[in-house]
Design a protein around this motif. Structure first.
Motif, mmCIF file in Angstrom:
data_model
loop_
_atom_site.group_PDB
_atom_site.id
_atom_site.type_symbol
_atom_site.label_atom_id
_atom_site.label_comp_id
_atom_site.label_asym_id
_atom_site.label_seq_id
_atom_site.Cartn_x
_atom_site.Cartn_y
_atom_site.Cartn_z
ATOM 1 N N ASP A 234 75.265 36.270 62.513
ATOM 2 C CA ASP A 234 75.039 36.623 63.914
ATOM 3 C C ASP A 234 73.785 37.478 64.109
ATOM 4 N N ALA A 235 73.118 37.805 63.010
ATOM 5 C CA ALA A 235 71.975 38.724 63.114
ATOM 6 C C ALA A 235 70.786 38.053 63.800
ATOM 7 N N VAL A 236 70.104 38.834 64.629
ATOM 8 C CA VAL A 236 68.893 38.357 65.295
ATOM 9 C C VAL A 236 67.767 39.329 64.942
ATOM 10 N N LEU A 237 66.677 38.794 64.429
ATOM 11 C CA LEU A 237 65.523 39.633 64.066
ATOM 12 C C LEU A 237 65.913 40.811 63.178
ATOM 13 N N GLU A 238 66.809 40.557 62.238
ATOM 14 C CA GLU A 238 67.257 41.634 61.359
ATOM 15 C C GLU A 238 66.616 41.402 59.988
ATOM 16 N N THR A 239 65.996 42.444 59.424
ATOM 17 C CA THR A 239 65.341 42.269 58.117
ATOM 18 C C THR A 239 66.283 42.578 56.965
ATOM 19 N N PHE A 240 67.382 43.258 57.259
ATOM 20 C CA PHE A 240 68.338 43.700 56.238
ATOM 21 C C PHE A 240 67.725 44.665 55.231
ATOM 22 N N LYS A 241 66.564 45.235 55.594
ATOM 23 C CA LYS A 241 65.961 46.228 54.707
ATOM 24 C C LYS A 241 66.843 47.470 54.672
ATOM 25 N N GLY A 242 67.242 47.867 53.475
ATOM 26 C CA GLY A 242 68.074 49.063 53.333
ATOM 27 C C GLY A 242 69.479 48.878 53.861
ATOM 28 N N ALA A 243 69.881 47.615 54.077
ATOM 29 C CA ALA A 243 71.226 47.375 54.610
ATOM 30 C C ALA A 243 72.232 47.185 53.476
ATOM 31 N N ILE A 244 73.497 47.414 53.800
ATOM 32 C CA ILE A 244 74.582 47.051 52.887
ATOM 33 C C ILE A 244 75.186 45.751 53.407
ATOM 34 N N VAL A 245 75.194 44.750 52.537
ATOM 35 C CA VAL A 245 75.737 43.434 52.888
ATOM 36 C C VAL A 245 76.854 43.110 51.904
ATOM 37 N N LEU A 246 78.029 42.819 52.423
ATOM 38 C CA LEU A 246 79.141 42.434 51.553
ATOM 39 C C LEU A 246 79.291 40.914 51.567
ATOM 40 N N CYS A 247 79.579 40.353 50.396
ATOM 41 C CA CYS A 247 79.751 38.901 50.321
ATOM 42 C C CYS A 247 80.726 38.564 49.198
ATOM 43 N N PRO A 248 81.318 37.365 49.226
ATOM 44 C CA PRO A 248 82.158 36.958 48.098
ATOM 45 C C PRO A 248 81.294 36.865 46.845
ATOM 46 N N PRO A 249 81.854 37.179 45.682
ATOM 47 C CA PRO A 249 81.057 37.148 44.445
ATOM 48 C C PRO A 249 80.315 35.825 44.259
ATOM 49 N N SER A 250 80.923 34.720 44.677
ATOM 50 C CA SER A 250 80.296 33.413 44.471
ATOM 51 C C SER A 250 79.021 33.246 45.293
ATOM 52 N N ALA A 251 78.908 33.986 46.393
ATOM 53 C CA ALA A 251 77.725 33.842 47.259
ATOM 54 C C ALA A 251 76.508 34.571 46.717
ATOM 55 N N MET A 252 76.727 35.480 45.761
ATOM 56 C CA MET A 252 75.603 36.289 45.282
ATOM 57 C C MET A 252 74.530 35.440 44.614
ATOM 58 N N ALA A 253 74.979 34.374 43.946
ATOM 59 C CA ALA A 253 74.014 33.567 43.202
ATOM 60 C C ALA A 253 73.563 32.334 43.979
ATOM 61 N N ASP A 254 74.145 32.053 45.123
ATOM 62 C CA ASP A 254 73.774 30.794 45.783
ATOM 63 C C ASP A 254 72.671 30.965 46.840
ATOM 64 N N ARG A 255 72.298 29.853 47.424
ATOM 65 C CA ARG A 255 71.185 29.819 48.380
ATOM 66 C C ARG A 255 71.279 30.900 49.445
ATOM 67 N N TRP A 256 72.493 31.144 49.882
ATOM 68 C CA TRP A 256 72.732 32.095 50.969
ATOM 69 C C TRP A 256 72.038 33.433 50.739
ATOM 70 N N SER A 257 72.048 33.876 49.463
ATOM 71 C CA SER A 257 71.542 35.227 49.185
ATOM 72 C C SER A 257 70.005 35.286 49.166
ATOM 73 N N ARG A 258 69.345 34.111 49.258
ATOM 74 C CA ARG A 258 67.879 34.120 49.165
ATOM 75 C C ARG A 258 67.207 34.666 50.421
ATOM 76 N N ARG A 259 67.973 34.810 51.493
ATOM 77 C CA ARG A 259 67.376 35.331 52.723
ATOM 78 C C ARG A 259 67.048 36.821 52.617
ATOM 79 N N PHE A 260 67.617 37.493 51.614
ATOM 80 C CA PHE A 260 67.404 38.940 51.516
ATOM 81 C C PHE A 260 66.215 39.240 50.616
ATOM 82 N N PHE A 261 65.416 40.216 51.041
ATOM 83 C CA PHE A 261 64.219 40.555 50.280
ATOM 84 C C PHE A 261 64.569 41.488 49.129
ATOM 85 N N ASP A 262 64.264 41.036 47.909
ATOM 86 C CA ASP A 262 64.402 41.889 46.731
ATOM 87 C C ASP A 262 65.756 42.626 46.695
#
Ligand SMILES: [Zn+2]
Ligand SMILES: [Zn+2]
Length: 345
Positions: A234-262
């Motif tokens: 639901d995020a709009v114009l959000e960089t997620f810099k310095g954010a805490i994002v929770l996800c299922p362990p399986s999502a950490m390695a998949d495409r989904w996680s590539r949107r986050f910088f470093d």
């Protein structure tokens, strides 16, 4: 004959509650507890997938556990559901059944069975430390205590939850530009981590992977306040810099996680005390946060319930059996099938 009534053979607990290929079966009540397959009548200790399965004709559990099961199993229209609150009791066949808090996740219960003057407590999964998402484990004195053994080795000592959450918050201070991506299981761990962050004074928005949304909503419906949470989708114009994002362990390695910088990959699990597991999960920041009792909680619990007999299941049975025998408890491993050591897989 009079001698029979004066000297009746004591009923063996195993005669009325014993493991079968379908699960733990109570003979005088004709029901299973946390069966591995669909059965006519089941009592469910809590909503994790290795305990709660779909397809039972009748299911008895706490109202919270039934709500979790409905959320996971398309409303369970074909299962006749019987809710039993903590402290209430019901007679099933020749057995008095009641449910008592287990302190594991929302709705988790120990099943207390009474039959012919004997009391057996089936703990399901439990922990002893405080968890704001569920009432604390209550020790119930009994003749037989059935305990889990997920972390039943003396090397397992879970550090304090607040200390582990402190590691996450310190990392965030050290790397204020980087997204902190925390792998959490959807049921229980996710909600506990949010509450621990709030208890530590973190009041910014916490972002969630969509796979965590429905169970968080269910917890909120049961009165658990998470503060400001929102979905990554639901995020709009959000960089997620310095954010805490929770996800299922399986999502950490998949495409989904590539949107986050470093991002800094973290993982919250009792298993994070085992370095190889943390590496295997790719967790740069392992957080040892467990919903299962560690060794000292397990041994303390055996003392607290004072049962002369203990049946050990669901993990490292041998060490706990050995410990129990060393303090004069009659102990044996109860080999049940269909249990996961991680609760969710
Ligand atoms: Zn569990
Ligand atoms: Zn379990």
């Amino acid at each position: 004959m009079a001698t029979d009534t004066l000297n009746p053979t004591p009923l063996s607990p195993r005669a009325w509650l014993h493991p079968t290929p379908r699960g733990l079966y109570c003979v005088p009540g004709d029901f299973y507890i946390d069966p591995a397959v669909a059965v006519p009548r089941a009592i469910i200790t809590h909503g994790h997938g290795d305990h709660a399965r779909p397809g039972h004709r009748q299911a008895l559990a706490t109202p919270e556990t039934l709500a979790i099961m409905r959320a996971r199993f398309q409303d369970m229209p074909d299962t006749q559901q019987q809710a039993l609150g903590y402290g209430e009791s019901v007679r099933i066949g020749e057995v008095e059944v009641s449910l008592v808090p287990a302190g594991h996740i929302l709705g988790s219960a120990q099943v207390v069975l009474e039959h012919q003057g004997q009391r057996i407590v089936v703990s399901g999964d439990f922990k002893r430390r405080p968890d704001p998402t569920c009432p604390a484990f209550e020790p119930v004195p009994c003749d037989v205590f059935i305990t889990e053994a997920t972390f039943a080795l003396p090397v397992f000592h879970h550090p304090s939850d607040s200390g582990e959450i402190g590691k996450l918050l310190r990392s965030l201070q050290t790397f204020p530009e980087r997204t902190h991506l925390v792998g959490v299981y959807a049921l229980g761990k996710c909600q506990r981590v949010i509450k621990l962050l709030r208890a530590a004074g973190y009041d910014k928005r916490i972002w969630l992977h969509g796979g965590l949304a429905s169970l968080c909503t269910l917890y909120q419906q049961h009165g658990i306040d998470f503060g400001d949470i929102a979905l990554v989708s639901d995020a709009v114009l959000e960089t997620f810099k310095g954010a805490i994002v929770l996800c299922p362990p399986s999502a950490m390695a998949d495409r989904w996680s590539r949107r986050f910088f470093d991002p800094i990959p973290a993982m919250a699990s009792g298993w994070m005390s085992v370095r190889a597991r943390a590496r295997q999960r790719g967790a740069e920041l392992p957080l040892i946060i467990s919903d299962h009792a560690d060794w000292s909680e397990l041994t303390q619990t055996l003392q607290d319930v004072g049962a002369p007999k203990v049946w050990v299941t669901h993990g490292r049975e041998e060490a706990l059996v050995h410990y129990a025998r060393s303090i004069g408890i009659e102990a044996e491993a109860l080999h049940l099938t269909g249990r996961d050591e991680e609760d969710e897989s």
